[in-house]
Design a protein around this motif. Structure first.
Motif, PDB file in Angstrom:
ATOM      1  N   PRO A 154      41.387  58.933   6.049  1.00 26.67           N
ATOM      2  CA  PRO A 154      40.547  59.028   4.847  1.00 26.67           C
ATOM      3  C   PRO A 154      40.167  60.441   4.430  1.00 26.67           C
ATOM      4  O   PRO A 154      39.271  60.595   3.595  1.00 26.67           O
ATOM      5  CB  PRO A 154      39.292  58.266   5.277  1.00 26.67           C
ATOM      6  CG  PRO A 154      39.158  58.599   6.736  1.00 26.67           C
ATOM      7  CD  PRO A 154      40.571  58.657   7.256  1.00 26.67           C
ATOM      8  N   ASP A 155      40.807  61.456   4.972  1.00 31.70           N
ATOM      9  CA  ASP A 155      40.494  62.829   4.576  1.00 31.70           C
ATOM     10  C   ASP A 155      40.730  62.991   3.073  1.00 31.70           C
ATOM     11  O   ASP A 155      41.793  62.643   2.553  1.00 31.70           O
ATOM     12  CB  ASP A 155      41.399  63.792   5.345  1.00 31.70           C
ATOM     13  CG  ASP A 155      40.918  65.237   5.277  1.00 31.70           C
ATOM     14  OD1 ASP A 155      40.615  65.703   4.156  1.00 31.70           O
ATOM     15  OD2 ASP A 155      40.875  65.902   6.323  1.00 31.70           O
ATOM     16  N   LEU A 175      42.889  53.125  -9.533  1.00 34.78           N
ATOM     17  CA  LEU A 175      42.412  52.349  -8.397  1.00 34.78           C
ATOM     18  C   LEU A 175      43.266  52.670  -7.177  1.00 34.78           C
ATOM     19  O   LEU A 175      44.496  52.702  -7.257  1.00 34.78           O
ATOM     20  CB  LEU A 175      42.490  50.839  -8.668  1.00 34.78           C
ATOM     21  CG  LEU A 175      41.447  50.249  -9.615  1.00 34.78           C
ATOM     22  CD1 LEU A 175      41.712  48.765  -9.828  1.00 34.78           C
ATOM     23  CD2 LEU A 175      40.038  50.450  -9.057  1.00 34.78           C
ATOM     24  N   MET A 176      42.602  52.913  -6.044  1.00 31.09           N
ATOM     25  CA  MET A 176      43.271  53.030  -4.748  1.00 31.09           C
ATOM     26  C   MET A 176      43.228  51.664  -4.089  1.00 31.09           C
ATOM     27  O   MET A 176      42.160  51.071  -3.934  1.00 31.09           O
ATOM     28  CB  MET A 176      42.554  54.060  -3.870  1.00 31.09           C
ATOM     29  CG  MET A 176      43.038  54.109  -2.412  1.00 31.09           C
ATOM     30  SD  MET A 176      44.704  54.747  -2.223  1.00 31.09           S
ATOM     31  CE  MET A 176      45.286  53.798  -0.802  1.00 31.09           C
ATOM     32  N   ASP A 184      41.922  53.520   3.770  1.00 31.27           N
ATOM     33  CA  ASP A 184      42.147  53.393   2.329  1.00 31.27           C
ATOM     34  C   ASP A 184      40.857  53.422   1.519  1.00 31.27           C
ATOM     35  O   ASP A 184      40.742  54.162   0.531  1.00 31.27           O
ATOM     36  CB  ASP A 184      42.911  52.090   2.035  1.00 31.27           C
ATOM     37  CG  ASP A 184      44.227  52.016   2.774  1.00 31.27           C
ATOM     38  OD1 ASP A 184      44.977  53.007   2.737  1.00 31.27           O
ATOM     39  OD2 ASP A 184      44.499  50.983   3.417  1.00 31.27           O
ATOM     40  N   ILE A 185      39.902  52.629   1.924  1.00 32.53           N
ATOM     41  CA  ILE A 185      38.663  52.514   1.152  1.00 32.53           C
ATOM     42  C   ILE A 185      37.779  53.745   1.349  1.00 32.53           C
ATOM     43  O   ILE A 185      37.273  54.319   0.375  1.00 32.53           O
ATOM     44  CB  ILE A 185      37.907  51.223   1.532  1.00 32.53           C
ATOM     45  CG1 ILE A 185      38.815  49.998   1.346  1.00 32.53           C
ATOM     46  CG2 ILE A 185      36.628  51.107   0.712  1.00 32.53           C
ATOM     47  CD1 ILE A 185      39.487  49.908  -0.011  1.00 32.53           C
ATOM     48  N   LEU A 186      37.623  54.179   2.585  1.00 33.52           N
ATOM     49  CA  LEU A 186      36.840  55.398   2.827  1.00 33.52           C
ATOM     50  C   LEU A 186      37.544  56.601   2.211  1.00 33.52           C
ATOM     51  O   LEU A 186      36.893  57.496   1.660  1.00 33.52           O
ATOM     52  CB  LEU A 186      36.637  55.605   4.326  1.00 33.52           C
ATOM     53  CG  LEU A 186      35.862  56.855   4.735  1.00 33.52           C
ATOM     54  CD1 LEU A 186      34.485  56.887   4.086  1.00 33.52           C
ATOM     55  CD2 LEU A 186      35.744  56.939   6.256  1.00 33.52           C
ATOM     56  N   GLY A 187      38.874  56.627   2.283  1.00 32.30           N
ATOM     57  CA  GLY A 187      39.621  57.720   1.663  1.00 32.30           C
ATOM     58  C   GLY A 187      39.376  57.803   0.167  1.00 32.30           C
ATOM     59  O   GLY A 187      39.151  58.895  -0.376  1.00 32.30           O
ATOM     60  N   TRP A 197      39.890  46.664  -1.875  1.00 34.97           N
ATOM     61  CA  TRP A 197      40.220  46.260  -0.508  1.00 34.97           C
ATOM     62  C   TRP A 197      41.080  45.010  -0.589  1.00 34.97           C
ATOM     63  O   TRP A 197      40.633  43.952  -1.034  1.00 34.97           O
ATOM     64  CB  TRP A 197      38.943  45.979   0.275  1.00 34.97           C
ATOM     65  CG  TRP A 197      39.186  45.558   1.706  1.00 34.97           C
ATOM     66  CD1 TRP A 197      40.216  45.945   2.510  1.00 34.97           C
ATOM     67  CD2 TRP A 197      38.362  44.681   2.491  1.00 34.97           C
ATOM     68  NE1 TRP A 197      40.107  45.373   3.751  1.00 34.97           N
ATOM     69  CE2 TRP A 197      38.980  44.593   3.770  1.00 34.97           C
ATOM     70  CE3 TRP A 197      37.183  43.982   2.253  1.00 34.97           C
ATOM     71  CZ2 TRP A 197      38.439  43.812   4.790  1.00 34.97           C
ATOM     72  CZ3 TRP A 197      36.648  43.218   3.270  1.00 34.97           C
ATOM     73  CH2 TRP A 197      37.270  43.138   4.526  1.00 34.97           C
ATOM     74  N   PHE A 198      42.357  45.146  -0.190  1.00 40.70           N
ATOM     75  CA  PHE A 198      43.271  44.012  -0.174  1.00 40.70           C
ATOM     76  C   PHE A 198      43.023  43.230   1.109  1.00 40.70           C
ATOM     77  O   PHE A 198      43.318  43.694   2.208  1.00 40.70           O
ATOM     78  CB  PHE A 198      44.715  44.505  -0.246  1.00 40.70           C
ATOM     79  CG  PHE A 198      45.741  43.408  -0.274  1.00 40.70           C
ATOM     80  CD1 PHE A 198      45.597  42.334  -1.142  1.00 40.70           C
ATOM     81  CD2 PHE A 198      46.864  43.453   0.549  1.00 40.70           C
ATOM     82  CE1 PHE A 198      46.545  41.312  -1.183  1.00 40.70           C
ATOM     83  CE2 PHE A 198      47.824  42.451   0.515  1.00 40.70           C
ATOM     84  CZ  PHE A 198      47.652  41.380  -0.356  1.00 40.70           C
TER      85      PHE A 198
END
Length: 227
Positions: A154-155, A175-176, A184-187, A197-198
């Motif tokens: 998540p950097d 959208l990520m 993914d979400i924190l990134g 969030w999938f």
């Protein structure tokens, strides 16, 4: 309607878990482990620890090189862990499994005119080979891989070259999308982007992370992108 969709690959589009299970069980069996279920669970626990450290900024390659040494040691075996790591990487090169509906999902996003970007942690050669073998490469405008970038999700710095390549990318038009909260979400949060969030298995979110959206299917993701 959004303009950009940044998509994680493993367990978002590519069925990494299926290929992982097949590969790890084969390595365990070839090296004398009879209880493949226990062996697989031991590997998964150690691998989770390794990737948690990587996602917190630890050097990737030295940690990955310890996975099989630690796994077999925990099972009471001595092996050449680096050799097995190389063998496993070769197996991953041939993991072309996709999640059900992934190809149709990508094709639909292309038809709708979205710019589809891959944003994945992993080894460049493996990820590119898997995308090609799964016949998904052509659906992406660009592919960004952490080994190339030098930073893992998540950097926030993982997203820097993506934002540089698409200078008009914003939280409102992008959208990520990914399956992992901690990467993914924190990134996305660290990069100032909205996220999906999938979560097709309806897993419980026991973290303090709050994705912008949650989706259990590709149809739901498409709706969010086209809204």
């Amino acid at each position: 309607m959004k303009k950009y969709a940044i998509l994680d690959l493993d367990d978002t589009l590519l069925d990494f878990k299926r290929g992982e299970t097949v590969g790890i069980q084969r390595i365990l069996q070839e090296n004398g482990v009879s209880d493949l279920t226990a062996g697989l669970q031991t590997y998964l626990q150690i691998n989770h620890d390794v990737w948690t450290q990587i996602e917190h900024g630890a050097a990737r390659e030295p940690l990955l090189a310890t996975r099989f040494t630690r796994t077999f040691a925990a099972l009471g075996y001595h092996v050449d862990g680096q050799r097995l790591e190389q063998q496993y990487s070769q197996m991953l090169d041939q993991n072309f499994y996709t999640l059900a509906g992934a190809t149709d999902f990508l094709a639909d996003l292309n038809r709708q005119g979205l710019t589809v970007v891959a944003g994945t942690n992993g080894t460049k050669s493996i990820q590119l080979n898997r995308l090609a073998g799964a016949q998904l490469t052509a659906y992406f405008d660009r592919i960004f891989i952490s080994e190339d970038i030098g930073f893992d999700k998540p950097d926030a710095r993982f997203f820097t070259p993506i934002r540089q390549y698409y200078p008009d990318m914003t939280a409102t038009n992008t959208l990520m999308i990914g399956d992992r909260l901690q990467s993914d979400i924190l990134g996305a949060q660290n990069a100032g982007l909205d996220s999906v969030w999938f979560n097709p298995t309806h897993a419980n979110n026991s973290t303090t992370l709050h994705p912008t959206y949650e989706a259990a299917s590709y149809a739901q993701i498409t709706q969010l992108l086209l809204a």
